[in-house]
Design an enzyme around this catalytic site. Structure first.
Site, PDB file in Angstrom:
ATOM      1  N   ASN A  87       0.851  -1.180   0.000  1.00 61.05           N
ATOM      2  CA  ASN A  87       0.000   0.000   0.000  1.00 61.05           C
ATOM      3  C   ASN A  87       0.888   1.231   0.000  1.00 61.05           C
ATOM      4  O   ASN A  87       1.876   1.297   0.737  1.00 61.05           O
ATOM      5  CB  ASN A  87      -0.911   0.006   1.231  1.00 61.05           C
ATOM      6  N   HIS A 100       6.383  -1.546   3.623  1.00 62.05           N
ATOM      7  CA  HIS A 100       6.228  -2.940   4.045  1.00 62.05           C
ATOM      8  C   HIS A 100       5.479  -3.704   2.970  1.00 62.05           C
ATOM      9  O   HIS A 100       4.618  -3.149   2.272  1.00 62.05           O
ATOM     10  CB  HIS A 100       5.498  -3.051   5.391  1.00 62.05           C
ATOM     11  N   HIS A 102       3.011  -6.812   2.350  1.00 67.03           N
ATOM     12  CA  HIS A 102       2.098  -7.783   2.959  1.00 67.03           C
ATOM     13  C   HIS A 102       2.204  -9.107   2.191  1.00 67.03           C
ATOM     14  O   HIS A 102       2.234  -9.119   0.957  1.00 67.03           O
ATOM     15  CB  HIS A 102       0.641  -7.323   2.836  1.00 67.03           C
TER      16      HIS A 102
HETATM   17  P1  5GP Z   1      -0.763  -0.756   5.846  1.00 66.67           P
HETATM   18  O1  5GP Z   1      -2.211  -0.493   6.080  1.00 66.67           O
HETATM   19  O2  5GP Z   1       0.078   0.451   6.240  1.00 66.67           O
HETATM   20  O3  5GP Z   1      -0.433  -1.239   4.468  1.00 66.67           O
HETATM   21  O4  5GP Z   1      -0.366  -1.959   6.779  1.00 66.67           O
HETATM   22  C1  5GP Z   1       0.049  -1.790   8.093  1.00 66.67           C
HETATM   23  C2  5GP Z   1      -0.128  -3.119   8.763  1.00 66.67           C
HETATM   24  O5  5GP Z   1       0.603  -3.109   9.963  1.00 66.67           O
HETATM   25  C3  5GP Z   1      -1.566  -3.443   9.124  1.00 66.67           C
HETATM   26  O6  5GP Z   1      -1.965  -4.656   8.494  1.00 66.67           O
HETATM   27  C4  5GP Z   1      -1.544  -3.550  10.634  1.00 66.67           C
HETATM   28  O7  5GP Z   1      -2.405  -4.575  11.125  1.00 66.67           O
HETATM   29  C5  5GP Z   1      -0.096  -3.834  10.931  1.00 66.67           C
HETATM   30  N1  5GP Z   1       0.363  -3.354  12.229  1.00 66.67           N
HETATM   31  C6  5GP Z   1       0.141  -2.127  12.750  1.00 66.67           C
HETATM   32  N2  5GP Z   1       0.727  -2.030  13.960  1.00 66.67           N
HETATM   33  C7  5GP Z   1       1.332  -3.232  14.190  1.00 66.67           C
HETATM   34  C8  5GP Z   1       2.097  -3.717  15.296  1.00 66.67           C
HETATM   35  O8  5GP Z   1       2.342  -3.066  16.285  1.00 66.67           O
HETATM   36  N3  5GP Z   1       2.554  -5.001  15.176  1.00 66.67           N
HETATM   37  C9  5GP Z   1       2.309  -5.760  14.073  1.00 66.67           C
HETATM   38  N4  5GP Z   1       2.820  -6.994  14.092  1.00 66.67           N
HETATM   39  N5  5GP Z   1       1.601  -5.321  13.033  1.00 66.67           N
HETATM   40  C10 5GP Z   1       1.102  -4.054  13.089  1.00 66.67           C
END
Ligand code: 5GP
Length: 114
Positions: A87, A100, A102
């Protein structure tokens, strides 16, 4: 600049279920999994999002994809199939400003995404 939540995981300041680590990246279980398998592969240097990636990051970006493949195999979804998602920016739903990748699998995923 304050550390991102992912930098704190890299620095072992907050816990995570780490599945893989090397000198360039770390992979761990997503805290809010959207599929039976949901891991994140994160570079150890801060690239805020794909939009901010530069030509000098070419090898690192390739490495992240190869580690995503490795994580999928470690998690047993390399044959059943999996999705790799990055994303980038507001409309994508990005919530953590630290690039990151996924890795999602373990169920049949819908397309197009919501
Ligand atoms: P994004 O929405 O930015 O593409 O993805 C961020 C991801 O990080 C989300 O899927 C969310 O669940 C995960 N995430 C956010 N905070 C933490 C955390 O403290 N630990 C872990 N393991 N994942 C996290």
């Amino acid at each position: 600049m304050e550390k991102t939540i992912f930098q704190k995981i890299i620095d072992r300041e907050i816990p995570a279920s780490i599945v893989y680590e090397d000198d360039q990246c770390i992979a761990f279980e997503d805290i809010d999994p959207q599929a039976p398998i949901h891991c994140l592969v994160v570079p150890k240097i801060l690239i805020v999002r794909l939009r901010e990636a530069k030509d000098e990051h070419q090898a690192l970006l390739g490495h992240l994809l190869l580690i995503a493949k490795k994580v999928a195999k470690m998690k047993g979804v390399d044959q059943s199939g999996y999705r790799v998602v990055i994303n980038s920016g507001k409309d994508s739903g990005e919530s953590v400003p630290h690039l990151h990748v996924h890795v999602l699998g373990g169920r049949s995923l819908q397309w197009p995404p919501g």
